[in-house]
Design an enzyme around this catalytic site. Structure first.
Site, mmCIF file in Angstrom:
data_model
loop_
_atom_site.group_PDB
_atom_site.id
_atom_site.type_symbol
_atom_site.label_atom_id
_atom_site.label_comp_id
_atom_site.label_asym_id
_atom_site.label_seq_id
_atom_site.Cartn_x
_atom_site.Cartn_y
_atom_site.Cartn_z
ATOM 1 C CG ASN A 11 -1.669 1.185 1.438
ATOM 2 O OD1 ASN A 11 -1.968 1.947 0.555
ATOM 3 N ND2 ASN A 11 -2.044 1.570 2.556
ATOM 4 C CD1 TRP A 12 4.079 1.227 -2.566
ATOM 5 C CD2 TRP A 12 3.700 2.190 -4.701
ATOM 6 N NE1 TRP A 12 4.641 0.560 -3.467
ATOM 7 C CE2 TRP A 12 4.542 1.184 -4.540
ATOM 8 C CE3 TRP A 12 3.520 2.940 -5.875
ATOM 9 C CZ2 TRP A 12 5.387 0.724 -5.983
ATOM 10 C CZ3 TRP A 12 4.080 2.513 -6.977
ATOM 11 C CH2 TRP A 12 4.903 1.382 -6.918
ATOM 12 C CE LYS A 13 0.517 3.554 4.909
ATOM 13 N NZ LYS A 13 0.159 3.727 6.193
ATOM 14 C CG HIS A 97 -5.941 1.572 4.913
ATOM 15 N ND1 HIS A 97 -5.240 2.838 5.574
ATOM 16 C CD2 HIS A 97 -4.636 0.770 4.815
ATOM 17 C CE1 HIS A 97 -4.250 2.330 5.944
ATOM 18 N NE2 HIS A 97 -3.662 1.364 5.557
ATOM 19 C CD GLU A 99 -3.017 5.377 6.545
ATOM 20 O OE1 GLU A 99 -3.007 5.467 5.153
ATOM 21 O OE2 GLU A 99 -1.973 5.044 7.005
ATOM 22 C CD GLU A 169 -3.740 -2.409 7.261
ATOM 23 O OE1 GLU A 169 -2.461 -2.979 7.015
ATOM 24 O OE2 GLU A 169 -4.063 -1.651 6.915
ATOM 25 N N GLY A 175 2.085 2.606 10.633
ATOM 26 C CA GLY A 175 3.065 3.608 10.516
ATOM 27 C C GLY A 175 3.618 4.038 11.812
ATOM 28 C CB SER A 215 5.106 -1.454 12.107
ATOM 29 O OG SER A 215 4.632 -0.251 12.182
ATOM 30 N N GLY A 236 2.678 -1.180 4.349
ATOM 31 C CA GLY A 236 2.653 0.556 4.014
ATOM 32 C C GLY A 236 4.136 1.083 3.594
ATOM 33 N N GLY A 237 4.717 1.654 4.793
ATOM 34 C CA GLY A 237 5.890 2.202 4.665
ATOM 35 C C GLY A 237 7.291 1.389 3.991
HETATM 36 C C1 PEP Z 1 -0.713 0.161 5.993
HETATM 37 O O1 PEP Z 1 -0.580 1.084 5.240
HETATM 38 O O2 PEP Z 1 -1.724 -0.598 5.373
HETATM 39 C C2 PEP Z 1 0.254 -0.211 6.611
HETATM 40 C C3 PEP Z 1 0.309 -1.410 7.427
HETATM 41 O O3 PEP Z 1 1.278 0.621 6.732
HETATM 42 P P1 PEP Z 1 2.742 0.446 7.779
HETATM 43 O O4 PEP Z 1 3.188 -0.800 7.042
HETATM 44 O O5 PEP Z 1 3.405 1.755 7.136
HETATM 45 O O6 PEP Z 1 2.424 0.193 9.118
#
Ligand code: PEP
Length: 251
Positions: A11-13, A97, A99, A169, A175, A215, A236-237
Site C-alpha cells: 500500500n503506497w498510500k 483502510h 486511514e 491492521e 506507520g 509496521s 505500507g512504509g
Molecule cells: C498500511 O498502510 O496498511 C500499513 C500497514 O502501513 P505500515 O506498514 O507503514 O504500518
C-alpha cells in the site's frame, strides 16, 4: 501447512509520481521474478496505476487500487469506480483502510457497499479491519473486530465470497513502528475467521486469506508469516523501497 496462497500487498498510500512508480517497478521485478509461492500486489495511487500496470505486464506482480466507490459511474466528483479500476488493469482493491475510516468518513456500511461492488466486478477485495489503541486498552478488540467483519460482510452471498481477503491492521501499529506480536496477530485472525464462519460458512472461512498489516518490515516479516493463521501481509512504509519490499516478499 495451510492451503491458502499467501498474499503480500504493497500500500503506497499517497506516495510516488508515475515516473517514481516506474522506477520502483524496474528495480523490483528482477528481485521477485521467480517468486510463485505468494500472490504479489502493488497498490499505488490512482494516477500511477497505468505506469505500474504497463511496467508489470506479463509478470507475476498484480496491481490494485487503494479505494473505490460503489457506483459504476455518475456525478461523483473525485471518485473512481470498480469498472474504471478494471479498465486500467487492476485485479485487486483495498477497501476500508483505517486511514479512510479515520480521515475520510469510511464506515462499516460504506465498506460493505464497496465490497458488493468489487465482487460484482470481479476485483479481489482486501478488506481492512482493526482496532484503535483506545479500543485495545479498553478490552474492546474482539468486539470491534467482530463488528467490522460482520458488518463488512453483510449480505454477501457465500458463492461470491471465495475471493475476499481480509487484512487485520491494528490501527496503533500502522506507520508507528509498533507491531502486534505474532501471537497477538494470530489471536485476532482467529477471532476474524470465526466471524467469517458465522457470516459465510466454515468452508469459506477456512479458505479465506487473512493478512496482517502494521509496521511489517523485512526484520519481522518471517516471524509473522510463519504463524499458521497469518496468510500474508499488507505493507505500507516498507513497501515504498523495492529492496525492502522484496525482502518481505522473500521472507
Ligand atoms: C498500511 O498502510 O496498511 C500499513 C500497514 O502501513 P505500515 O506498514 O507503514 O504500518
Amino acid at each position: 501447512m495451510s492451503a491458502r496462497k499467501p498474499l503480500i500487498a504493497a500500500n503506497w498510500k499517497m506516495y510516488k509520481t508515475p515516473s517514481q512508480s516506474s522506477e520502483f517497478v524496474t528495480a523490483f521485478l528482477p528481485l521477485v521474478q521467480d517468486r510463485t509461492r505468494d500472490e504479489i500486489v502493488l497498490c499505488p495511487p490512482f494516477v500511477d496505476i497505468s505506469a505500474v500496470v504497463a511496467g508489470t505486464r506479463g509478470s507475476n506482480v498484480h496491481v490494485g487500487g487503494q479505494n473505490m466507490v460503489w457506483q459504476e459511474e455518475g456525478a461523483f466528483t473525485g471518485e473512481i469506480s470498480a469498472p474504471m479500476l478494471i479498465a486500467c488493469g487492476c485485479t485487486h482493491v483495498i477497501l476500508g483502510h483505517s486511514e479512510r475510516r479515520q480521515f475520510f468518513g469510511e464506515t462499516d456500511e460504506t465498506v460493505n457497499k464497496k465490497l458488493h461492488a468489487a465482487l460484482k466486478h470481479k476485483l479481489t477485495p482486501i478488506v481492512c479491519v482493526g482496532e484503535l489503541l483506545a479500543e485495545r486498552e479498553a478490552g474492546k478488540t474482539e468486539e470491534v473486530l467482530l463488528r467490522q467483519t460482520a458488518k463488512g460482510l453483510a449480505g454477501i452471498a457465500a458463492d461470491l465470497a471465495h475471493s475476499i481477503v481480509i487484512a487485520y491492521e491494528p490501527v496503533w501499529a500502522i506507520g508507528t513502528g509498533k507491531t502486534a506480536t505474532p501471537e497477538m496477530a494470530a489471536e485476532a485472525h482467529h477471532i476474524i475467521r470465526e466471524q467469517v464462519a458465522r457470516s459465510l460458512g466454515r468452508e469459506i472461512a477456512d479458505g479465506m486469506r487473512i493478512l496482517y498489516g502494521g509496521s511489517v518490515k523485512p526484520e519481522n516479516a518471517g516471524a509473522l508469516m510463519r504463524q499458521e493463521e497469518i496468510d500474508g501481509a499488507l505493507v505500507g512504509g516498507a513497501s515504498l523501497d523495492p529492496h525492502s519490499f522484496s525482502k518481505i516478499v522473500l521472507y
